[in-house]
Design an enzyme around this catalytic site. Structure first.
Site, mmCIF file in Angstrom:
data_model
loop_
_atom_site.group_PDB
_atom_site.id
_atom_site.type_symbol
_atom_site.label_atom_id
_atom_site.label_comp_id
_atom_site.label_asym_id
_atom_site.label_seq_id
_atom_site.Cartn_x
_atom_site.Cartn_y
_atom_site.Cartn_z
ATOM 1 N N ARG A 15 -9.169 0.999 -4.874
ATOM 2 C CA ARG A 15 -9.782 1.196 -5.968
ATOM 3 C C ARG A 15 -9.062 0.480 -7.337
ATOM 4 O O ARG A 15 -9.421 0.422 -8.412
ATOM 5 C CB ARG A 15 -9.829 2.901 -6.394
ATOM 6 C CG ARG A 15 -10.753 3.546 -5.599
ATOM 7 C CD ARG A 15 -10.933 5.129 -6.119
ATOM 8 N NE ARG A 15 -10.113 5.972 -5.744
ATOM 9 C CZ ARG A 15 -9.586 6.814 -6.232
ATOM 10 N NH1 ARG A 15 -9.955 7.173 -7.388
ATOM 11 N NH2 ARG A 15 -8.661 7.870 -5.789
ATOM 12 N N LYS A 22 -0.727 -1.937 -4.974
ATOM 13 C CA LYS A 22 -0.763 -0.955 -5.883
ATOM 14 C C LYS A 22 0.671 -0.455 -6.364
ATOM 15 O O LYS A 22 0.752 -0.193 -7.613
ATOM 16 C CB LYS A 22 -1.311 0.383 -4.914
ATOM 17 C CG LYS A 22 -1.585 1.458 -5.981
ATOM 18 C CD LYS A 22 -2.512 2.364 -5.512
ATOM 19 C CE LYS A 22 -2.126 3.271 -4.259
ATOM 20 N NZ LYS A 22 -2.864 4.521 -3.852
HETATM 21 C C1 UD1 Z 1 -2.110 13.098 0.254
HETATM 22 C C2 UD1 Z 1 -2.079 14.710 0.922
HETATM 23 C C3 UD1 Z 1 -2.767 15.858 0.205
HETATM 24 C C4 UD1 Z 1 -1.908 15.930 -1.425
HETATM 25 C C5 UD1 Z 1 -2.185 14.320 -2.052
HETATM 26 C C6 UD1 Z 1 -1.303 14.358 -3.098
HETATM 27 C C7 UD1 Z 1 -2.138 14.203 3.410
HETATM 28 C C8 UD1 Z 1 -3.040 14.309 4.563
HETATM 29 N N1 UD1 Z 1 -2.878 14.698 2.170
HETATM 30 O O1 UD1 Z 1 -3.423 13.207 0.350
HETATM 31 O O2 UD1 Z 1 -2.595 17.120 0.557
HETATM 32 O O3 UD1 Z 1 -2.678 16.620 -2.234
HETATM 33 O O4 UD1 Z 1 -1.576 13.515 -0.990
HETATM 34 O O5 UD1 Z 1 -1.399 13.054 -3.833
HETATM 35 O O6 UD1 Z 1 -1.004 13.855 3.237
HETATM 36 N N2 UD1 Z 1 -0.167 6.073 2.749
HETATM 37 C C9 UD1 Z 1 0.496 5.398 3.936
HETATM 38 N N3 UD1 Z 1 -0.021 5.225 5.014
HETATM 39 C C10 UD1 Z 1 -1.167 5.863 5.456
HETATM 40 C C11 UD1 Z 1 -1.775 6.553 4.451
HETATM 41 C C12 UD1 Z 1 -1.179 7.003 3.185
HETATM 42 O O7 UD1 Z 1 1.561 4.631 3.445
HETATM 43 O O8 UD1 Z 1 -1.523 5.702 6.557
HETATM 44 C C13 UD1 Z 1 0.256 6.289 1.545
HETATM 45 C C14 UD1 Z 1 -0.484 5.702 0.371
HETATM 46 O O9 UD1 Z 1 -0.211 4.333 0.111
HETATM 47 C C15 UD1 Z 1 -0.091 6.817 -0.714
HETATM 48 C C16 UD1 Z 1 0.391 7.899 -0.036
HETATM 49 O O10 UD1 Z 1 0.842 7.673 1.256
HETATM 50 O O11 UD1 Z 1 1.061 6.087 -1.277
HETATM 51 C C17 UD1 Z 1 -0.618 9.165 -0.159
HETATM 52 O O12 UD1 Z 1 -1.651 8.609 0.465
HETATM 53 P P1 UD1 Z 1 -2.910 8.985 -0.010
HETATM 54 O O13 UD1 Z 1 -4.284 8.488 0.810
HETATM 55 O O14 UD1 Z 1 -3.244 8.826 -1.520
HETATM 56 O O15 UD1 Z 1 -2.988 10.651 0.156
HETATM 57 P P2 UD1 Z 1 -4.274 11.820 0.017
HETATM 58 O O16 UD1 Z 1 -5.040 11.517 1.182
HETATM 59 O O17 UD1 Z 1 -4.856 11.371 -1.042
#
Ligand code: UD1
Ligand code: MG
Length: 458
Positions: A15, A22
């Site tokens: 986004r 990011k």
């Molecule tokens: C996650 C939490 C959610 C919480 C929210 C708070 C999980 C499953 N859910 O949601 O409960 O309320 O954060 O912000 O954890 N990332 C990686 N690798 C991946 C996926 C994500 O490095 O495979 C990193 C992203 O770059 C980001 C962070 O992890 O910095 C969080 O990922 P994001 O997808 O934003 O988490 P949410 O699904 O929103």
């Protein structure tokens, strides 16, 4: 106990619509990831970054921060491969965490920049805890369910939640302190049978809570806001700006217009500093007591002494400026400029790798590059140090108490002694000894009456 921070930063950040990862997008001049690293508590012995998208760019920045001494602890990186969820991300660090002998993990997100050091300090003191927020509008955050004693009972992602669960206001902030010995098997047991087909870290945290109590700590939502869009970025910057400006006001700094004044997190301001509207300070900027920074001035990585007067619209970077210096309006100090006490640098003067000794003046329309100007020397209007021959840069050295007339060029390399007078309009190509007068200009010719006759023809 060995505490290792795991910072998740592998996501694409779709986004943001950007070629820049990011976590490298800035808030008040510092990338989001740097804010997170800086907030790590003392207990953290090592940080592991989980990367994938934009990995090389992030690693290049890390190397730079390392050389600039901006990292609070050693930092290593792992590649998650195609990101399959937050649980998958932490699992990608498994071998590295074992290698480091990690006992307790502090798991954070690289795109949540405003988390406070004091909050992480508290999080890191207990054996197992997570940060939660109580939100009137809990949106799409994961919902948190607690036992009667306030410890974690369950977490449900928004997309997997029932209507009743979606009504819960307590949500997961995505920051955790967890014992590795319990988390490791829980990560290995994760499944992706859920609404998003992802390996949820939250499921593993719930599994840990079955083995050992996980404290749920409610924290100020402003600290846990993530940067997922340019709108978020602007909002985060506004929060950071208010937080920083208010803290400096408490310390005796005047902001004529706090809403338009951007002071980075690494600035250090003395009491009685005054910042006019539209000032931007980025990186390591130090301002001494009583220094006034004029409207629209941008300063980066620079140290300024006490009672410096900067008139409006100056641009200053990687420079050192002494006490009672006067600058601008419209002065440009580039990298490596050193201005000793009481120097005056006026409008449309550019300096680069130039040292101006105490009391030297260059007040109008000049370029001083790869130059040294002695004490009390006066540089007239329109002076140019011709430092570049098209291939190499050369130095200009001017002694003390020299008077350089207007519209002089000095072709470097060149050395001018002390107490020298350089006549206006001269192009100086040879060294000038102490006490001499140097002039190099075509002799003037005057023809009586010729001017009037010429003009009369028109
Ligand atoms: C996650 C939490 C959610 C919480 C929210 C708070 C999980 C499953 N859910 O949601 O409960 O309320 O954060 O912000 O954890 N990332 C990686 N690798 C991946 C996926 C994500 O490095 O495979 C990193 C992203 O770059 C980001 C962070 O992890 O910095 C969080 O990922 P994001 O997808 O934003 O988490 P949410 O699904 O929103
Ligand atoms: Mg997600």
């Amino acid at each position: 106990m060995s505490t290792v921070a795991v910072i998740l930063a592998a996501g694409l950040g779709k986004r943001m619509k950007s070629t820049l990862p990011k976590v490298l997008h800035p808030i008040l001049g510092d990338p989001s990831l740097l804010w997170v690293l800086r907030a790590l508590p003392r207990e953290v012995d090592h940080a592991v970054l989980v990367l994938h998208h934009g990995k090389a760019q992030v690693e290049a920045e890390l190397a730079r921060w390392q050389t600039e001494g901006l990292l609070p602890c050693p930092v290593s990186t792992v590649d998650q491969g195609e990101p399959l969820g937050t649980g998958h991300a932490v699992r990608a660090a498994e071998a590295e965490l074992d290698r480091l002998g990690a006992e307790r993990l502090l798991i954070l997100c690289g795109d949540v920049p405003l988390i406070q050091a004091s909050t992480l300090q508290e999080l890191a003191t207990g054996p197992a805890a997570l940060l939660a927020m109580d939100l009137e509008q809990p949106g799409s955050y994961g919902r948190v369910l607690t036992h009667a004693d306030g410890t974690l009972a369950n977490m449900v992602e928004f997309k997997d939640a029932s209507e009743a669960e979606r009504a819960i206001r307590l949500v997961n902030g995505g920051a955790y302190a967890l014992p590795w010995i319990h988390l490791k098997p829980a990560l290995r047991a994760l499944s992706n049978a859920n609404a998003q087909g992802e390996y949820y870290l939250t499921d593993a945290v719930v599994a840990v809570a079955k083995a050992t109590p996980v404290k749920v700590e409610t924290c100020d939502p402003a600290e846990l806001l993530g940067m997922n869009s340019r709108l978020d970025q602007a909002e985060l910057q506004a929060i950071a700006r208010e937080r920083i400006n208010e803290a400096w006001m408490e310390e005796g700094v005047t902001f004529l217009e706090p809403g338009s004044t951007l002071v980075g997190p690494r600035a250090v301001l003395a009491p009685d500093v005054l910042l006019e509207p539209g000032v931007r300070l980025e990186g390591k900027v130090t301002l001494g007591t009583g220094t006034r920074v004029g409207q629209g001035t941008v300063i980066r990585d620079t140290e300024l002494g006490a009672e410096v007067l900067i008139r409006p619209y100056c641009v200053i970077q990687q420079s050192v400026v002494g006490a009672k210096v006067q600058l601008g309006p419209f002065a440009h100090l580039r990298e490596g400029s050193v201005l000793e006490d009481k120097v005056h640098v006026g409008n449309f003067v550019e300096t680069k790798k130039a040292t101006l000794r105490a009391g030297a003046k260059a007040n109008h329309l000049s370029y001083l590059g790869d130059a040294e100007v002695g004490e009390r020397t006066n540089i007239g209007a329109g002076f140019i140090s011709c430092n570049y021959d098209g291939v190499k840069k050369h130095r200009t050295t001017i002694g003390s108490d020299v008077f350089v007339g207007s519209d002089v060029q000095m072709v470097a390399p060149i050395t001018i002694g002390n107490d020298v007078l350089i006549a206006a309009g001269s192009t100086i190509t040879k060294n000038v000894p102490d006490g001499a007068l140097a002039v190099s200009r075509a002799p003037q010719v005057v023809k009586e009456g010729l001017g009037k006759r010429f003009l009369g023809r028109k």
